[in-house]
Design a protein around this motif. Structure first.
Motif: not given
Length: 196
Positions: A1-9, A58-67, A183-188
């Motif tokens: 899992m990879h988490a990602m976020q960008y903030e636009i203030t 805010f993103y939770l990615w299953n694969t770096p390819e998707g990101m 979401q179902a594929e995210l490792v718990r």
């Protein structure tokens, strides 16, 4: 899992209805995006429990390819075209848990970023953060809880999605839309080795 976020203030007098309309018309475009576990379209308004107006997906990615497909494709380019190129924060996943309200549509999110103090036992710090994620995931009203780490800056990020309001510590956001194609594929649970 990879988490990602960008903030636009955005400016203090920015009409946040523009962001609501943007998400209402474009949010569904990632509802079937390959490699994406979850995207929470987060927003907070100045004066409403926030010091700033901000759009902060805010993103939770299953694969770096998707990101990578998102970052180098038309989706992120649309953000760049409309707001300029934001700095993209990225963390390696440590834990993910469904909460008692899993499957519900979250209305709120709490994000907590915390540094890992120098000189301490890294393993103990990570173990404690994973335990906190598990504890949060058992609280009534929690849809899901995620934990990730940036080992360059030694920062942890906790993201908890809530079905309703929360008094949990951290930055509070309104969830405008939730895309959860994989979401179902995210490792718990813990994201490495044997569960501790």
């Amino acid at each position: 899992m990879h988490a990602m976020q960008y903030e636009i203030t955005l400016p203090a007098d920015y009409d946040m209805e523009i962001i609501r309309k943007r998400v209402a018309t474009k949010g569904h475009l990632l509802d079937d995006f390959p490699g994406l576990g979850v995207k929470a379209y987060l927003m907070r308004e100045r004066g409403a429990d926030s010091p700033v107006n901000q759009y902060a997906p805010f993103y939770l990615w299953n694969t770096p390819e998707g990101m990578n497909s998102f970052l180098w494709g038309p989706g992120f380019q649309g953000v760049v075209n409309d707001f300029g190129r934001p700095r993209v924060l990225h963390w390696t996943g440590l834990a993910y848990e469904d909460g008692p309200a899993a499957g519900a549509v979250p209305r709120n999110a709490v994000r907590r970023r915390q540094g890992i103090p120098e000189g301490g036992d890294l393993s103990a710090a990570i173990d404690e953060a994973v335990r906190e994620t598990r504890r949060l995931a058992r609280v009534e009203g929690v849809v899901s809880a995620a934990l990730a780490v940036d080992p360059r800056h030694w920062e942890l990020v906790h993201l908890t999605l809530w079905e309703g309001d929360s008094k949990a510590a951290g930055d509070r956001f309104e969830v405008l839309h939730l895309s959860r194609p994989e979401q179902a594929e995210l490792v718990r649970g813990q994201q490495w080795g044997a569960q501790r």
